[in-house]
Design a protein around this motif. Structure first.
Motif, PDB file in Angstrom:
ATOM      1  N   ARG A   1     112.780  38.871 -33.091  1.00  0.00           N
ATOM      2  CA  ARG A   1     114.100  38.427 -31.602  1.00  0.00           C
ATOM      3  C   ARG A   1     113.733  37.735 -30.753  1.00  0.00           C
ATOM      4  O   ARG A   1     112.443  37.208 -30.981  1.00  0.00           O
ATOM      5  CB  ARG A   1     113.721  39.979 -31.049  1.00  0.00           C
ATOM      6  N   GLU A   2     113.878  36.732 -30.176  1.00  0.00           N
ATOM      7  CA  GLU A   2     113.853  35.526 -29.476  1.00  0.00           C
ATOM      8  C   GLU A   2     112.976  36.656 -27.904  1.00  0.00           C
ATOM      9  O   GLU A   2     113.414  37.399 -27.914  1.00  0.00           O
ATOM     10  CB  GLU A   2     114.748  34.289 -29.338  1.00  0.00           C
ATOM     11  N   PRO A   3     112.807  35.637 -26.831  1.00  0.00           N
ATOM     12  CA  PRO A   3     112.238  35.894 -25.888  1.00  0.00           C
ATOM     13  C   PRO A   3     112.795  37.169 -24.904  1.00  0.00           C
ATOM     14  O   PRO A   3     112.357  37.809 -24.113  1.00  0.00           O
ATOM     15  CB  PRO A   3     110.692  35.243 -24.684  1.00  0.00           C
ATOM     16  N   ASN A   4     114.427  36.517 -24.885  1.00  0.00           N
ATOM     17  CA  ASN A   4     115.302  37.375 -24.031  1.00  0.00           C
ATOM     18  C   ASN A   4     115.899  38.341 -24.836  1.00  0.00           C
ATOM     19  O   ASN A   4     116.815  38.845 -24.386  1.00  0.00           O
ATOM     20  CB  ASN A   4     116.856  36.224 -23.528  1.00  0.00           C
ATOM     21  N   GLY A   5     115.350  38.668 -26.538  1.00  0.00           N
ATOM     22  CA  GLY A   5     115.702  40.084 -27.041  1.00  0.00           C
ATOM     23  C   GLY A   5     117.242  39.692 -27.561  1.00  0.00           C
ATOM     24  O   GLY A   5     116.537  40.387 -28.072  1.00  0.00           O
TER      25      GLY A   5
END
Length: 324
Positions: free
Chosen positions: A272-276
């Motif tokens: 998952r990238e940091p924004n989910g």
């Protein structure tokens, strides 16, 4: 670490509450080929359907997990908010607009975004889709439409185009795209419908099949997914050796990931990238013809070898897609 650039979009996986109706729309209205009819490997009681070009070439697959009790989607931020499908040229978009009118498909007008002609539309469950013209494309080549499709071959869908990410903190997503995944920012534009600023990033050879479009949205709450939402986007990796290199890169950058996952038709890893938003890296091979020949792709239920011993039990729980 010496790794090759990501080659573009590999596939997009979305959710449906009704596999039979989903099959009707994507094969008979959109004219895509069902190249693989299999099951969700995490829940074998439901389908996982793969629609693509004639043989499921990497970069052409739009897949669906069936979740029969899925509720409606509540659109919001930190989600994949549109999936593009490529067609040959601007003339093809005119064909599709007329086809959508005839078949009562919910659609908008043809617009130009990022210097390309586009046609936004929705499937019966509200899946947010965009047809995008490949006219003038100089990047990743498209696939080949199936010649037995109800849509004329020269008008057919040739693959996946730009995937739209809507996020509350774009700088966090962009840092992962550029500093870790190797994307480069190439353009920006404003959407016609709401004048939201969109930043465009590309990888590999670039072009229509290798772009991510990032939109900032701070006023909405996080999207609540359901039928008609997107589960994840996958990016193309050459092979398993390259996948191992990417896993090491993710770990060096403290991004938790699934590690190597065998999907039989390709190998994957997820993070998952940091924004989910869920990203997948997937290998180009081995492809869909290991258990079915080209002429009969998608005709019978295909199961990876590790599920074959449970075939009767699995088939008993599935509703046939077609009524003979």
């Amino acid at each position: 670490m010496n790794r090759k650039p990501l080659k573009g979009i590999h596939h997009v996986s979305a959710l449906t509450a009704n596999a039979k109706n989903n099959f009707e729309f994507y094969t008979k209205v959109l004219g895509m080929r069902l190249v693989k009819k299999t099951v969700n490997q995490d829940d074998t009681s439901v389908y996982h359907l793969f629609y693509a070009d004639e043989r499921g070439n990497p970069g052409t697959d739009l897949t669906f997990f069936e979740i029969p009790r899925a509720g409606r989607t509540y659109p919001g931020t930190n989600s994949i908010t549109a999936t593009s499908l490529r067609v040959k040229d601007n003339e093809a978009l005119q064909y599709w607009k007329e086809r959508f009118v005839q078949l009562h498909v919910d659609h908008d007008e043809i617009q130009y975004e990022s210097q390309r002609a586009t046609l936004s539309f929705r499937d019966p469950e509200g899946q947010r889709l965009i047809l995008v013209s490949d006219e003038g494309n100089k990047g990743v080549t498209g696939g080949i439409p199936w010649d037995k499709s109800p849509v004329p071959k020269e008008k057919g869908i040739i693959g996946l185009g730009p995937v739209h990410l809507t996020v509350s903190r774009p700088e966090r997503t962009i840092e992962v795209l550029t500093k870790i995944m190797g994307f480069r920012e190439i353009a920006s534009y404003k959407r016609d419908k709401d004048q939201k600023a969109v930043r465009v990033f590309e990888t590999g050879e670039g072009g229509t099949g290798a772009e991510i479009h990032v939109i900032e949205e701070t006023e909405l709450s996080r999207e609540r997914p359901g039928r008609g939402s997107v589960h994840h986007v996958a990016f193309r990796v050459e092979d398993a050796k390259e996948l191992e290199k990417w896993q090491a890169i993710l770990e060096e950058n403290h991004l938790p990931n699934s590690g190597f996952v065998e999907r039989y038709y390709f190998a994957s890893l997820y993070f998952r990238e940091p924004n989910g938003i869920l990203f997948e890296l997937a290998t180009d091979g081995p492809g869909f013809e290991g258990d079915e020949d080209f002429e009969h792709l998608g005709e019978t239920l295909a199961l990876p070898p590790y599920f074959e011993s449970k075939r009767k039990e699995i088939e008993a729980k599935l509703t046939p897609l077609e009524t003979n």
